[in-house]
Design a protein around this motif. Structure first.
Motif, short mmCIF file in Angstrom:
data_model
loop_
_atom_site.label_atom_id
_atom_site.label_comp_id
_atom_site.label_asym_id
_atom_site.label_seq_id
_atom_site.Cartn_x
_atom_site.Cartn_y
_atom_site.Cartn_z
N ALA A 167 -6.82 -4.72 -5.70
CA ALA A 167 -6.17 -3.46 -5.31
C ALA A 167 -4.88 -3.74 -4.56
CB ALA A 167 -7.12 -2.64 -4.44
N GLY A 168 -3.88 -2.92 -4.84
CA GLY A 168 -2.61 -2.98 -4.11
C GLY A 168 -1.73 -4.16 -4.45
N THR A 169 -1.89 -4.72 -5.67
CA THR A 169 -1.14 -5.94 -5.98
C THR A 169 -0.28 -5.87 -7.23
OG1 THR A 169 -2.98 -6.90 -7.25
CG2 THR A 169 -2.89 -7.40 -4.88
N HIS A 170 -0.19 -4.74 -7.91
CA HIS A 170 0.63 -4.72 -9.12
C HIS A 170 2.09 -4.90 -8.75
CE1 HIS A 170 2.71 -3.22 -12.71
NE2 HIS A 170 1.70 -3.81 -13.33
N GLU A 171 2.71 -5.89 -9.36
CA GLU A 171 4.09 -6.24 -9.05
C GLU A 171 5.04 -5.06 -9.27
OE1 GLU A 171 7.42 -9.46 -10.51
OE2 GLU A 171 5.30 -9.98 -10.67
N GLY A 172 5.91 -4.87 -8.32
CA GLY A 172 6.95 -3.86 -8.45
C GLY A 172 6.56 -2.47 -7.99
N PHE A 173 5.32 -2.29 -7.51
CA PHE A 173 4.92 -0.98 -7.03
C PHE A 173 4.74 -1.04 -5.52
CE2 PHE A 173 2.12 2.51 -5.95
CZ PHE A 173 2.79 3.56 -6.56
N LYS A 174 5.25 -0.01 -4.82
CA LYS A 174 5.12 0.05 -3.37
C LYS A 174 3.86 0.86 -3.02
CE LYS A 174 7.63 1.13 0.85
NZ LYS A 174 6.93 0.16 1.62
N TYR A 175 2.80 0.13 -2.71
CA TYR A 175 1.52 0.75 -2.37
C TYR A 175 1.50 1.20 -0.92
CZ TYR A 175 -0.51 -1.21 -6.63
OH TYR A 175 -0.80 -1.51 -7.93
N SER A 176 0.56 2.08 -0.62
CA SER A 176 0.32 2.48 0.77
C SER A 176 -0.24 1.28 1.53
CB SER A 176 -0.68 3.64 0.82
OG SER A 176 -1.96 3.19 0.38
N PRO A 177 -0.01 1.23 2.82
CA PRO A 177 -0.62 0.16 3.62
C PRO A 177 -2.14 0.13 3.46
CG PRO A 177 1.08 1.26 4.91
CD PRO A 177 0.90 2.05 3.63
N ALA A 178 -2.75 1.30 3.29
CA ALA A 178 -4.21 1.36 3.13
C ALA A 178 -4.66 0.66 1.85
CB ALA A 178 -4.66 2.82 3.12
N MET A 179 -3.92 0.84 0.75
CA MET A 179 -4.30 0.20 -0.51
C MET A 179 -4.08 -1.30 -0.44
SD MET A 179 -5.74 0.78 -3.41
CE MET A 179 -5.57 2.54 -3.75
N VAL A 180 -3.00 -1.71 0.18
CA VAL A 180 -2.74 -3.15 0.35
C VAL A 180 -3.86 -3.76 1.20
CG1 VAL A 180 -1.17 -4.86 1.34
CG2 VAL A 180 -0.26 -2.92 0.03
N ALA A 181 -4.24 -3.08 2.28
CA ALA A 181 -5.32 -3.57 3.15
C ALA A 181 -6.64 -3.64 2.40
CB ALA A 181 -5.45 -2.69 4.38
N ALA A 182 -6.89 -2.66 1.52
CA ALA A 182 -8.13 -2.68 0.73
C ALA A 182 -8.16 -3.93 -0.16
CB ALA A 182 -8.24 -1.42 -0.11
N GLY A 183 -7.03 -4.24 -0.78
CA GLY A 183 -6.96 -5.44 -1.62
C GLY A 183 -7.10 -6.71 -0.80
N THR A 184 -6.42 -6.75 0.33
CA THR A 184 -6.52 -7.91 1.22
C THR A 184 -7.97 -8.09 1.70
OG1 THR A 184 -4.25 -7.60 1.95
CG2 THR A 184 -5.62 -8.95 3.35
N GLY A 185 -8.66 -6.97 1.83
CA GLY A 185 -10.05 -6.99 2.26
C GLY A 185 -11.03 -7.33 1.14
N GLY A 186 -10.51 -7.53 -0.08
CA GLY A 186 -11.37 -7.96 -1.16
C GLY A 186 -11.66 -6.95 -2.25
N LEU A 187 -11.04 -5.77 -2.20
CA LEU A 187 -11.30 -4.78 -3.23
C LEU A 187 -10.65 -5.20 -4.55
CD1 LEU A 187 -12.41 -2.03 -4.16
CD2 LEU A 187 -10.31 -0.98 -3.31
N VAL A 188 -11.48 -5.41 -5.54
CA VAL A 188 -11.04 -5.75 -6.90
C VAL A 188 -11.57 -4.65 -7.80
CG1 VAL A 188 -11.24 -7.41 -8.79
CG2 VAL A 188 -11.05 -8.22 -6.43
N TRP A 189 -10.72 -4.16 -8.69
CA TRP A 189 -11.08 -3.03 -9.55
C TRP A 189 -12.02 -3.47 -10.67
CZ3 TRP A 189 -10.58 0.93 -6.91
CH2 TRP A 189 -9.46 1.19 -6.13
N ASP A 190 -13.31 -3.21 -10.44
CA ASP A 190 -14.33 -3.37 -11.47
C ASP A 190 -14.89 -1.97 -11.73
OD1 ASP A 190 -16.07 -2.76 -9.34
OD2 ASP A 190 -16.85 -4.80 -9.20
N GLU A 191 -15.85 -1.86 -12.62
CA GLU A 191 -16.36 -0.54 -12.98
C GLU A 191 -16.97 0.20 -11.79
OE1 GLU A 191 -18.40 0.13 -16.71
OE2 GLU A 191 -17.70 -1.82 -17.42
N ALA A 192 -17.72 -0.50 -10.96
CA ALA A 192 -18.36 0.17 -9.82
C ALA A 192 -17.34 0.70 -8.83
CB ALA A 192 -19.33 -0.80 -9.13
N HIS A 193 -16.33 -0.12 -8.50
CA HIS A 193 -15.31 0.34 -7.55
C HIS A 193 -14.46 1.46 -8.15
CE1 HIS A 193 -16.18 -2.49 -4.40
NE2 HIS A 193 -16.05 -3.52 -5.22
N LEU A 194 -14.14 1.34 -9.44
CA LEU A 194 -13.37 2.41 -10.09
C LEU A 194 -14.15 3.71 -10.10
CD1 LEU A 194 -11.63 0.66 -13.10
CD2 LEU A 194 -10.54 1.87 -11.21
#
Length: 126
Positions: A60-87
């Motif tokens: 989460a929060g890592t697609h190149e060229g997109f300015k994500y919210s700090p919350a989405m970046v933090a979610a990705g840094t915290g380990g959120l990876v988009w799989d079916e359950a998280h989606l």
């Protein structure tokens, strides 16, 4: 009594299998029409929202060229990876899954719509 329990278990298992097979990419494409104002899935192109091309398995929060919210970046840094359950959780209620997300969409309420959108998105994951 055993036969009643057996048939109840069989019915439950049958319902779970039916639901697991309920993913329909064509139906998901129709539901995705609600998302097209902000997102693209069939090509790697950012719009108001990030490209969803290759989303499954992306942090989460890592697609190149997109300015994500700090919350989405933090979610990705915290380990959120988009799989079916998280989606599924995110598409049901984005602000509950990632408090502070910029996404204004309130979410999809139908589990079938969510499953179908995920099936649609899976088509565009290399």
């Amino acid at each position: 009594m055993r036969s009643i329990v057996f048939f109840a278990a069989l019915a439950t298992a049958s319902a779970l299998v039916s639901h697991a097979q309920a993913q329909d990419a064509a139906a998901g494409e129709k539901v995705f029409a609600k998302c097209k104002a902000c997102h693209v899935a069939d090509e790697d192109k950012n719009k108001i929202g990030p490209s969803l091309h290759g989303l499954i398995g992306r942090t989460a929060g890592t697609h190149e060229g997109f300015k994500y919210s700090p919350a989405m970046v933090a979610a990705g840094t915290g380990g959120l990876v988009w799989d079916e359950a998280h989606l599924k959780d995110y598409l049901h209620d984005p602000k509950a899954k990632v408090p502070g997300t910029k996404m204004a969409f309130p979410g999809l309420k139908s589990d079938d719509d969510i499953a179908n959108v995920i099936a649609y998105l899976k088509q565009f994951t290399p």
